[in-house]
Scaffold this active site. Structure first.
Site, PDB file in Angstrom:
ATOM      1  N   LYS A  32       0.852  -1.189   0.000  1.00 25.63           N
ATOM      2  CA  LYS A  32       0.000   0.000   0.000  1.00 25.63           C
ATOM      3  C   LYS A  32       0.889   1.240   0.000  1.00 25.63           C
ATOM      4  O   LYS A  32       1.779   1.379   0.828  1.00 25.63           O
ATOM      5  CB  LYS A  32      -0.907   0.030   1.234  1.00 25.63           C
ATOM      6  CG  LYS A  32      -1.794   1.278   1.315  1.00 25.63           C
ATOM      7  CD  LYS A  32      -2.735   1.232   2.499  1.00 25.63           C
ATOM      8  CE  LYS A  32      -2.086   1.669   3.787  1.00 25.63           C
ATOM      9  NZ  LYS A  32      -1.832   3.138   3.843  1.00 25.63           N
ATOM     10  N   ASP A  59      -3.464   4.338  -1.849  1.00 20.79           N
ATOM     11  CA  ASP A  59      -4.391   4.742  -0.796  1.00 20.79           C
ATOM     12  C   ASP A  59      -4.356   6.259  -0.604  1.00 20.79           C
ATOM     13  O   ASP A  59      -3.680   6.778   0.277  1.00 20.79           O
ATOM     14  CB  ASP A  59      -3.983   4.017   0.494  1.00 20.79           C
ATOM     15  CG  ASP A  59      -4.801   4.413   1.708  1.00 20.79           C
ATOM     16  OD1 ASP A  59      -5.963   4.804   1.523  1.00 20.79           O
ATOM     17  OD2 ASP A  59      -4.271   4.322   2.833  1.00 20.79           O
ATOM     18  N   LYS A  61      -7.449   8.146  -0.739  1.00 14.35           N
ATOM     19  CA  LYS A  61      -8.727   8.524  -0.117  1.00 14.35           C
ATOM     20  C   LYS A  61      -9.320   9.815  -0.704  1.00 14.35           C
ATOM     21  O   LYS A  61      -9.576  10.784   0.017  1.00 14.35           O
ATOM     22  CB  LYS A  61      -8.573   8.672   1.393  1.00 14.35           C
ATOM     23  CG  LYS A  61      -8.112   7.413   2.113  1.00 14.35           C
ATOM     24  CD  LYS A  61      -8.052   7.651   3.620  1.00 14.35           C
ATOM     25  CE  LYS A  61      -7.582   6.424   4.371  1.00 14.35           C
ATOM     26  NZ  LYS A  61      -6.131   6.178   4.198  1.00 14.35           N
ATOM     27  N   ASP A  64     -13.848  14.887  -2.938  1.00 15.87           N
ATOM     28  CA  ASP A  64     -13.997  16.224  -3.509  1.00 15.87           C
ATOM     29  C   ASP A  64     -15.277  16.236  -4.337  1.00 15.87           C
ATOM     30  O   ASP A  64     -16.025  15.259  -4.335  1.00 15.87           O
ATOM     31  CB  ASP A  64     -12.761  16.567  -4.365  1.00 15.87           C
ATOM     32  CG  ASP A  64     -12.430  18.061  -4.350  1.00 15.87           C
ATOM     33  OD1 ASP A  64     -13.357  18.866  -4.556  1.00 15.87           O
ATOM     34  OD2 ASP A  64     -11.257  18.408  -4.124  1.00 15.87           O
ATOM     35  N   THR A 119     -10.422   3.398  10.950  1.00 20.22           N
ATOM     36  CA  THR A 119     -10.294   2.531  12.127  1.00 20.22           C
ATOM     37  C   THR A 119      -9.832   3.298  13.362  1.00 20.22           C
ATOM     38  O   THR A 119      -9.809   2.749  14.459  1.00 20.22           O
ATOM     39  CB  THR A 119      -9.323   1.366  11.848  1.00 20.22           C
ATOM     40  OG1 THR A 119      -8.106   1.877  11.300  1.00 20.22           O
ATOM     41  CG2 THR A 119      -9.934   0.372  10.887  1.00 20.22           C
ATOM     42  N   ARG A 211       2.843  -1.134  10.751  1.00 21.95           N
ATOM     43  CA  ARG A 211       3.906  -1.177  11.750  1.00 21.95           C
ATOM     44  C   ARG A 211       4.247  -2.565  12.282  1.00 21.95           C
ATOM     45  O   ARG A 211       5.433  -2.844  12.517  1.00 21.95           O
ATOM     46  CB  ARG A 211       3.558  -0.227  12.902  1.00 21.95           C
ATOM     47  CG  ARG A 211       3.743   1.233  12.513  1.00 21.95           C
ATOM     48  CD  ARG A 211       3.062   2.185  13.483  1.00 21.95           C
ATOM     49  NE  ARG A 211       1.608   2.201  13.308  1.00 21.95           N
ATOM     50  CZ  ARG A 211       0.796   3.032  13.931  1.00 21.95           C
ATOM     51  NH1 ARG A 211       1.269   3.906  14.801  1.00 21.95           N
ATOM     52  NH2 ARG A 211      -0.500   3.004  13.709  1.00 21.95           N
TER      53      ARG A 211
END
Length: 232
Positions: A32, A59, A61, A64, A119, A211
């Site tokens: 990603k 990614d 997002k 608009d 999340t 991570r």
């Protein structure tokens, strides 16, 4: 649809991401590319990682007015990514425009998914800060149905909602679930989390893991553990 683990390459430079990807000699993980790396290194980083043989989830997002999103998606369709996304909160008209912009002249396009709720967003925050009074499950499922009606392929949701999304939108409607952590790992700034094994059990199609892999002492071993727990 086959399940897959997507590694969130949240690095701030081209050098960092290639140092990380060079550790993988046997596998070519699905990766990603988020805002941090894309804004730091630009579209060329997408092309270079693609040349190395990786699938890419871009990614960014988008959110608009419909015309702007349509034009932006038309540009992104030329980058040969495998998956990209937008915010479902941008309305059905925006999502429909995105599908139109992303679809190439030959009719092909990357997988397009909509972000329902992040999340990091709890029900309390959604209610108090966004003034959305409905339960978070109801909001996520409503956004998922809107995305499906607009012609999208799936949604980004927490693993906690993946099964419910499939129950309402069907098993072929893709669920991409971040917020995945090992049982013995740190939760970080995520609120709604689950382990890879739990995400498999509940029916996630793709899990996004950052991570726990990128900051592991042995990232390749952490990735393999994740694949073993989620894919089997």
């Amino acid at each position: 649809m086959g399940k897959d683990v997507i590694i969130a390459c949240d690095f701030s430079s081209k050098e960092e991401v290639f140092t990380f990807l060079d550790k993988f000699q046997e596998e070519k993980p699905f990766v990603k590319i988020g805002m941090e790396l894309f804004y730091a290194a630009g579209p060329e980083i997408v092309k270079e990682i693609k040349k190395r043989g990786h699938k890419i989830f871009l990614d960014l997002k988008l959110h608009d007015i419909p015309n702007t999103v349509m034009k932006a998606m038309k540009v992104l369709s030329n980058l040969d990514v495998d998956m990209t996304n937008l915010h479902a909160a941008g309305t059905a008209a925006m999502m429909e425009a995105a599908v139109k912009g992303l679809t190439r002249e030959d009719g092909t396009r990357p997988i397009l998914i909509a972000v329902t709720q992040l999340t990091s967003t709890s029900e309390e925050r959604m209610r108090d800060e966004l003034l959305i009074e409905r339960p978070i499950d109801s909001v996520v499922l409503h956004y998922a149905m809107n995305a499906q009606k607009a012609g999208l392929d799936g949604v980004v949701c927490s693993p906690l909602e993946a099964k419910k999304v499939h129950d309402i939108c069907g098993s072929s409607f893709v669920t991409v679930t971040p917020g995945v952590r090992f049982a013995d790992g740190e939760v970080g700034d995520q609120v709604r989390v689950m382990t890879p094994a739990q995400a498999k059990e509940i029916g996630s199609d793709y899990i996004v893991v950052g991570r726990p892999i990128t900051q592991a002492d042995d990232p390749v071993a952490a990735y393999r553990r994740c694949v073993a727990e989620f894919v089997g």
